[in-house]
Write a protein that holds these residues in place. Structure first.
Motif, PDB file in Angstrom:
ATOM      1  N   ALA A  57      -3.114  47.096 -80.788  1.00 28.97           N
ATOM      2  CA  ALA A  57      -4.358  48.467 -80.339  1.00 28.97           C
ATOM      3  C   ALA A  57      -4.239  47.896 -79.380  1.00 28.97           C
ATOM      4  N   GLN A  58      -4.905  47.221 -78.975  1.00 26.05           N
ATOM      5  CA  GLN A  58      -5.659  46.590 -76.905  1.00 26.05           C
ATOM      6  C   GLN A  58      -4.546  47.279 -76.561  1.00 26.05           C
ATOM      7  N   LEU A  59      -3.062  47.448 -76.804  1.00 23.74           N
ATOM      8  CA  LEU A  59      -1.903  46.882 -76.263  1.00 23.74           C
ATOM      9  C   LEU A  59      -1.808  49.269 -75.555  1.00 23.74           C
ATOM     10  N   ALA A  60      -1.957  50.049 -76.925  1.00 23.27           N
ATOM     11  CA  ALA A  60      -2.509  50.852 -77.440  1.00 23.27           C
ATOM     12  C   ALA A  60      -3.251  51.657 -77.107  1.00 23.27           C
ATOM     13  N   HIS A  61      -4.213  51.655 -76.387  1.00 20.05           N
ATOM     14  CA  HIS A  61      -5.565  51.423 -75.163  1.00 20.05           C
ATOM     15  C   HIS A  61      -5.070  51.744 -74.317  1.00 20.05           C
ATOM     16  N   ALA A  62      -4.403  50.368 -73.991  1.00 15.87           N
ATOM     17  CA  ALA A  62      -4.016  49.852 -72.393  1.00 15.87           C
ATOM     18  C   ALA A  62      -3.126  51.718 -71.834  1.00 15.87           C
ATOM     19  N   ASP A 158       7.016  41.872 -55.121  1.00 17.28           N
ATOM     20  CA  ASP A 158       6.307  42.685 -54.058  1.00 17.28           C
ATOM     21  C   ASP A 158       6.537  43.864 -52.795  1.00 17.28           C
ATOM     22  N   GLY A 159       5.541  44.506 -52.761  1.00 17.38           N
ATOM     23  CA  GLY A 159       6.921  45.681 -52.007  1.00 17.38           C
ATOM     24  C   GLY A 159       6.912  46.800 -53.061  1.00 17.38           C
ATOM     25  N   ALA A 160       7.198  46.751 -54.270  1.00 18.21           N
ATOM     26  CA  ALA A 160       7.236  47.651 -55.109  1.00 18.21           C
ATOM     27  C   ALA A 160       6.864  48.812 -55.228  1.00 18.21           C
ATOM     28  N   THR A 161       7.372  50.329 -55.260  1.00 21.63           N
ATOM     29  CA  THR A 161       6.823  50.983 -55.015  1.00 21.63           C
ATOM     30  C   THR A 161       5.826  51.626 -56.900  1.00 21.63           C
ATOM     31  N   ALA A 162       6.140  50.947 -57.750  1.00 21.70           N
ATOM     32  CA  ALA A 162       6.103  50.884 -58.934  1.00 21.70           C
ATOM     33  C   ALA A 162       4.868  49.745 -59.216  1.00 21.70           C
ATOM     34  N   GLN A 163       3.251  50.481 -59.897  1.00 26.18           N
ATOM     35  CA  GLN A 163       2.605  49.168 -60.249  1.00 26.18           C
ATOM     36  C   GLN A 163       2.578  49.000 -61.026  1.00 26.18           C
ATOM     37  N   VAL A 164       1.777  47.699 -60.618  1.00 27.47           N
ATOM     38  CA  VAL A 164       2.045  46.092 -61.829  1.00 27.47           C
ATOM     39  C   VAL A 164       0.606  45.916 -61.792  1.00 27.47           C
ATOM     40  N   HIS A 165       1.012  45.154 -63.181  1.00 27.91           N
ATOM     41  CA  HIS A 165       0.065  44.917 -64.225  1.00 27.91           C
ATOM     42  C   HIS A 165       0.609  43.733 -64.559  1.00 27.91           C
ATOM     43  N   GLU A 166      -0.991  43.018 -65.215  1.00 30.53           N
ATOM     44  CA  GLU A 166      -0.826  41.734 -66.028  1.00 30.53           C
ATOM     45  C   GLU A 166      -0.913  42.430 -67.530  1.00 30.53           C
ATOM     46  N   TYR A 167       0.263  41.798 -68.055  1.00 29.33           N
ATOM     47  CA  TYR A 167       0.264  42.488 -69.357  1.00 29.33           C
ATOM     48  C   TYR A 167      -1.935  41.377 -70.049  1.00 29.33           C
ATOM     49  N   GLU A 168      -2.131  40.749 -70.391  1.00 30.11           N
ATOM     50  CA  GLU A 168      -3.460  40.131 -70.585  1.00 30.11           C
ATOM     51  C   GLU A 168      -4.859  40.324 -69.812  1.00 30.11           C
ATOM     52  N   GLU A 169      -4.319  40.976 -68.305  1.00 29.37           N
ATOM     53  CA  GLU A 169      -5.282  41.686 -68.283  1.00 29.37           C
ATOM     54  C   GLU A 169      -5.667  43.279 -68.477  1.00 29.37           C
ATOM     55  N   LEU A 170      -4.630  43.546 -68.983  1.00 32.95           N
ATOM     56  CA  LEU A 170      -4.489  45.082 -69.283  1.00 32.95           C
ATOM     57  C   LEU A 170      -5.257  44.931 -70.779  1.00 32.95           C
ATOM     58  N   LEU A 171      -4.722  44.321 -71.990  1.00 31.28           N
ATOM     59  CA  LEU A 171      -5.560  44.123 -72.768  1.00 31.28           C
ATOM     60  C   LEU A 171      -6.972  43.767 -73.158  1.00 31.28           C
ATOM     61  N   GLY A 173     -10.288  42.863 -72.853  1.00 27.56           N
ATOM     62  CA  GLY A 173     -11.688  44.101 -73.154  1.00 27.56           C
ATOM     63  C   GLY A 173     -11.733  45.197 -74.042  1.00 27.56           C
ATOM     64  N   LYS A 174     -10.090  45.468 -74.125  1.00 29.31           N
ATOM     65  CA  LYS A 174     -10.081  47.127 -74.765  1.00 29.31           C
ATOM     66  C   LYS A 174     -10.252  47.042 -76.250  1.00 29.31           C
ATOM     67  N   PRO A 175     -10.473  47.719 -77.292  1.00 35.22           N
ATOM     68  CA  PRO A 175     -11.118  47.362 -78.302  1.00 35.22           C
ATOM     69  C   PRO A 175      -9.561  47.072 -79.270  1.00 35.22           C
ATOM     70  N   THR A 176      -9.961  46.719 -80.616  1.00 32.59           N
ATOM     71  CA  THR A 176      -8.863  46.188 -81.092  1.00 32.59           C
ATOM     72  C   THR A 176      -8.829  47.279 -82.227  1.00 32.59           C
ATOM     73  N   ALA A 177      -9.223  48.466 -82.552  1.00 34.21           N
ATOM     74  CA  ALA A 177      -8.650  49.231 -83.550  1.00 34.21           C
ATOM     75  C   ALA A 177      -8.211  50.543 -82.822  1.00 34.21           C
ATOM     76  N   PHE A 178      -7.084  50.777 -83.365  1.00 36.60           N
ATOM     77  CA  PHE A 178      -7.120  52.215 -83.102  1.00 36.60           C
ATOM     78  C   PHE A 178      -6.835  53.503 -83.885  1.00 36.60           C
ATOM     79  N   ASP A 179      -7.191  54.949 -83.607  1.00 35.45           N
ATOM     80  CA  ASP A 179      -7.030  55.514 -84.431  1.00 35.45           C
ATOM     81  C   ASP A 179      -5.500  56.237 -85.054  1.00 35.45           C
ATOM     82  N   TRP A 180      -4.630  55.156 -85.420  1.00 37.08           N
ATOM     83  CA  TRP A 180      -3.216  56.145 -85.329  1.00 37.08           C
ATOM     84  C   TRP A 180      -2.207  56.771 -85.317  1.00 37.08           C
ATOM     85  N   PRO A 181      -2.712  58.064 -84.926  1.00 37.57           N
ATOM     86  CA  PRO A 181      -2.116  59.682 -84.844  1.00 37.57           C
ATOM     87  C   PRO A 181      -1.906  59.769 -86.963  1.00 37.57           C
ATOM     88  N   GLU A 182      -1.568  60.224 -86.852  1.00 35.85           N
ATOM     89  CA  GLU A 182      -0.641  61.399 -88.301  1.00 35.85           C
ATOM     90  C   GLU A 182       0.585  61.891 -87.798  1.00 35.85           C
TER      91      GLU A 182
END
Lengths: 558, 558
Positions: A57-62, A158-171, A173-182
């Motif tokens: 759920a946190q990953l989906a929010h991120a 270093d120097g990549a044009t794509a944005q670089v993120h840390e997996y754990e930093e992204l997750l 504090g994010k909510p641990t539930a997600f309202d998964w779509p139907e």
């Protein structure tokens, strides 16, 4: 017959078959089941299904809120088998996006081609694989975000044009539930490219429906039949046709997963089996061959491992027997990317259990489940009987079988004639027989079979027969054009050092000892120094065919 | 988010989930598996799945060509469990018509009502059940054809206006293959009426999709998990929610079926277990109670029977333990007509296996599979937690759960408010708790629960507590109106002969010995001669409620 006005309507609820349902079920009802990831040293990482659910759920929010993933955006993974990869497996399709698993064993040019063809917007990558990804990134214009998980030097980005993120930093504090779509159950959930030896890779796109049904099948007692009493060692990579469906299937029934991460060498595999005591494992034969050597060199307690599923290529009888002796029951399965992959599984029929027939049944590719329809077609496209003798190309149909390939961001799905029949069945490219009770035995690849006068001659059968002669080191048989028969077999033979057998002797051996039918015996023979091989060690028959066409081979006609 | 133009489409084949696929699979790949039908004397009738397949095709030809069955015509069965009933199970839905299984235990008026409501055109009937059908026929104007199978005096049909056919004569000479149509998987396949104690029976219409998915679930290792190594004794009638899905599930995996036909008495059941050696059986508790008595009176070798599925109503702990001692492992399941019926199955979780907790888990109704979503709702409709303590009405959702009832030939499906929630979930009418790991424990029927000041009091819990007092023979607790609390419990007690306990004593017993919360203790008490019962022996609480309302009970307030 036109429907009547008073048509009886089903009163069943119309509930879609969605991956989010599998996730919610696994992370609640089987919340205490575990994904254990090997770390190489010290304690393995242990994460409960409940935690996987919360983190998915946190990953989906991120992905949605921080990275802007929406609609059917493709999110790729370049990862080993580990808990984070399981989280990606569930979060990405459940939120409605498309999981694209990248095969880290592919040549880098193919990898780049595939990412560009799928137009992946995000790549989640294990830190240990950054040396593979970093030099590719400049050639991946659609990749806007790179999310890094696990140990590994980040400085290569270093120097990549794509944005670089840390997996754990992204997750964090994010909510641990997600309202998964139907979602619509026929919506795209995941994709995987085939690594064919010819032409560009082709994308197979799995739907929520196909993944859900396939997972139910994997869990049927007649298939892998695992329960929450089991722990499965998932050696088959998650980038290899969804690890044969195990991550999804396990969340349906609470089967614990043991994930080797990058520690796929025989020694750590033996160590994790001894210490974590899995009851089941799934991998290709090569892995098992290596493990067997390791166990002989350094015996370990592997007694927990009662059942071993082998697929990817046929399991040599010697390997099956060696495992049987160790108390590990090998179960053969056959499939391909286009079949999700479960096509057959070799559970011997009741009447054979405990008899001499049993091993023969276990050495076949296995039996088709209800949802996989199969037929054999001969050289002229005619239907062949299930008599255990008539060899034809296998065609399959079913709700988790591909009916097309992905056409790319700007193209329609495409259906090449050599891959799909006129009525939509998948042409597997495999040639074999089916017994009256539905057991498949593969004998050749369709492209290697020799089409002689409206009949098929198996190149593999001739090769195996030739290689059983004491003077022959290797032999490859290929089809060459023939004015009268269309095609005839050319036997290319590598003799053992000092061996003296001539072609007449070998031909007589085929006829008399190996009992090859007379009309199948090759007339064209040549001695070569070695059989050309592909990068993965398979006979490269197209090189031989080209050498013959170019007159480079010294062929004797007998 | 609107879909983008370059939407990724699934490349999976769109293959419907049809009962004809189950039939074709079972009768080819598992063609040698058998349906064995008990005949009462001499050899049982043995028919292979291949023969069932051929005869199902013949039946479909006969129904279409001789009887004119077309479109969604309803073909009813009034039959015991036997091979011909299995043929009807597959032929009728596979050809596109609707199988309507008639419950031969219903009062004849209800049976007639149901046939007329479904507008059945054909009835296939066992000869032994003609005495039940014949007098009804004049009241069944839609029934044009009666097809008789098996022994029984046909003369009772003399003078019938419907055409009478012999089952075997209809099949004779018909082609043994049928070109089964490619139907919509959401099309009606089979119907079954609930026999509720109040109001008219209600029709549940299963779709091909719901039957197919349910069959896969039954075969999952975590559910019944049978394979072609098994033989299942199908005691639960085929007119009782599709015999819990067993005929369909067995054809998916080649499980042999042992069918008792009309020989459902303990002695023949014990005899067929001893001689045919089934490995699994499915039935309601009453059957098992009778079998247990028989086995005690006349011991038999029932050692083949490793697994026994019990559903329909809760299995008393004493019965479970008695079966355990005989080596038969009882597995509890819960469901209803509206749930196809598999709702839960009580496989204990891995951590409990082999511990003292195991029996407690096995005595629950069990755990929900992935495809059955569950929630509990309190007296005010509020969602209750899965904490193993909060009791609420169980609501379920899923692809094999009813979302409506059949409206009859001229009506739309209908969704009564007391049966379906505002968002389409099925209100099961059962009250219970769910543990954090998803195990359901039912405590009461929603209509019997006492709604007191926004909280629920279980009538069953109070009754069980009262009946554990040595002076109490029987006790029934019903809700009665209360100005302050809305409803309060009325305790109606049958004392044992010569017993002297007064109401204060019983009330103290509830509080002190049975640990009933103070606010749940009844204030209203009455002594009665016997608890009124329904025709199937259950407490008839609506009689008690009416007697109270009419002032017929001598109630003491304490």
């Amino acid at each position: 017959m036109s429907p009547r006005e008073d048509a009886v309507l089903s009163t069943m609820q119309d509930v879609p078959l969605l991956i989010s349902r599998i996730l919610v079920h696994g992370s609640t009802i089987h919340g205490t089941s575990q994904v254990t990831t090997w770390t190489g040293e010290g304690e393995p990482q242990r994460r409960s299904f409940a935690e996987i659910g919360a983190r998915s759920a946190q990953l989906a929010h991120a992905l949605r809120d921080d990275l802007g993933v929406a609609g059917d955006d493709r999110v790729a993974t370049l990862m080993w088998n580990n808990a984070e990869h399981v989280e990606a497996y569930f979060a990405i399709p459940s939120m409605g996006a498309v999981l694209h698993t990248l095969n880290l064993r592919l040549p880098v040019e193919q990898l780049a081609w595939i990412v560009n063809h799928a137009a992946d917007r995000v790549v989640i990558v294990n830190g240990s694989l950054l040396p593979l990804l970093a030099p590719l990134l400049p050639h991946l214009p659609t990749v806007e975000h790179v999310v890094v998980s696990g140990p590994g030097d980040r400085s290569v980005l270093d120097g990549a044009t794509a944005q670089v993120h840390e997996y754990e930093e992204l997750l964090a504090g994010k909510p641990t539930a997600f309202d998964w779509p139907e979602l619509d159950e026929r919506q795209a959930a995941a994709m995987c490219y085939t690594s064919g030896t010819t032409g560009d890779p082709k994308g197979v796109v799995f739907s929520h429906r196909s993944v859900y049904l396939h997972s139910m099948q994997v869990n049927m007692a007649q298939s892998m039949g695992l329960t929450d009493q089991d722990t499965t060692l998932v050696v088959v990579p998650q980038f290899h046709v969804n690890a044969w469906g195990l991550p999804h299937a396990t969340f349906m029934t609470g089967v614990n997963m043991l994930m080797p991460d990058r520690f796929l060498q025989p020694a750590p595999l033996a160590e994790m089996i001894e210490s974590e005591r899995p009851t089941h494992a799934a991998a290709v034969p090569t892995i098992w061959q290596g493990l067997l050597g390791e166990l002989h060199a350094k015996p370990r307690d592997v007694s927990s491992l009662g059942q071993v599923t082998i697929g990817g290529s046929a399991c040599p009888p010697s390997l099956m027997e060696a495992f049987d002796k160790l108390g590990m029951r090998v179960c053969h399965a056959w499939g391909m990317t286009e079949t999700s992959p479960l096509g057959t599984i070799a559970r011997p029929p009741a009447h054979a259990v405990g008899t001499e027939e049993e091993l023969a049944y276990r050495l076949t590719q296995g039996r088709f489940p209800t949802s996989v329809e199969a037929r054999l077609r001969g050289p002229g496209g005619e239907r062949l009987p299930w008599d255990g003798e008539s060899a034809g190309e296998l065609e399959v149909r079913g709700p988790w079988i591909a009916g097309a390939y992905y056409g790319g961001a700007s193209g329609e799905p495409f259906r090449p004639d050599d891959k799909f029949s006129e009525d939509g069945w998948l042409k597997t490219g495999d040639v074999g027989t089916i017994s009256p009770d539905g057991f498949l035995t593969l004998t050749d690849r369709a492209k290697d079979v020799i089409k002689s006068g409206g009949e098929w001659i198996s190149s593999v059968e001739l090769e195996n027969a030739l290689m059983s002669h004491p003077d022959v080191a290797e032999a490859a048989v290929v089809a060459v054009p023939d004015d009268k028969w269309g095609e005839r077999p050319l036997a290319t033979v590598v003799l053992k050092e000092g061996a003296t057998a001539d072609f007449e002797t070998l031909r007589s051996f085929l006829a008399d000892e190996a009992q090859i039918a007379k009309w199948q015996l090759p007339e064209r023979w040549t001695i070569i120094g070695a059989v050309p091989k592909t990068s993965v060690g398979k006979f490269d028959k197209k090189v031989l065919r080209r050498q013959y066409a170019d007159g480079e081979l010294d062929v004797t006609q007998i």
